[in-house]
Design an enzyme around this catalytic site. Structure first.
Site: not given
Length: 188
Positions: A126, A78
């Site tokens: 996010e 990520c």
């Protein structure tokens, strides 16, 4: 004679992230650390999930020093693109940094999530671009500062594990898996 340059140490928490609005449009920037302080600021991120030729996915157990969700199992890697940086380019760099791997990457979807890490007090909020790739060759060479362990697992086995023991996995992994698996099958 070959000269080896030392890699500069980077405070990842000080790097800028791109803040976005509810539609994923860029609206500013702030440091990673600020974006992840409660209640969290919506920002652009990416989640890479690599498959092998047999359809297994590569998971990582996040290193103990991670500031968010340490030691939980997550997708391959990520990260956050810098403001204005192409997401696929940032994902390729992060994949090389965390696993020493390179492969063709494709974005297959995006989703938004928010999750509180009760261990560290940090928050994820996010706009997450889901990226897939197939690892035909090469062996993962994880950076121990980023990755505590890794494993290859079939998607259905992972779904079962997520259902049986959700506390061992990051809160975004189930969504990443579904988007990545559907996107990979559509791209064939």
């Amino acid at each position: 004679m070959t000269e080896t340059l030392a890699q500069p140490l980077t405070d990842r928490e000080a790097l800028p992230v791109e803040l976005v609005d509810e539609a994923g449009r860029a609206v500013g920037a702030c440091p990673v650390s600020e974006a992840h302080q409660a209640p969290g600021r919506l920002h652009r991120a990416f989640s890479v999930l690599l498959f092998d030729p047999d359809g297994r996915v590569l998971l990582q157990q996040r290193a103990a020093v991670k500031t968010r969700f340490p030691l939980l199992w997550a997708n391959t890697c990520c990260g956050h693109p810098a403001p204005g940086e192409p997401v696929l380019a940032a994902a390729a760099v992060r994949l090389a940094e965390e696993f020493g791997l390179a492969t063709t990457l494709t974005e297959v979807g995006v989703f938004r999530y928010q999750a509180q890490d009760n261990v560290t007090g940090r928050v994820e909020h996010e706009w997450d671009h889901v990226i897939v790739g197939v690892l035909d060759a090469g062996m993962p060479r994880p950076d121990p500062a980023e990755v505590a362990a890794y494993a290859w697992i079939q998607p259905d086995e992972l779904r079962d594990a997520l259902a049986d023991d959700p506390a061992s996995y990051t809160p975004w992994l189930a969504d990443v898996l579904e988007i990545a698996d559907a996107g990979r099958k559509t791209a064939r």
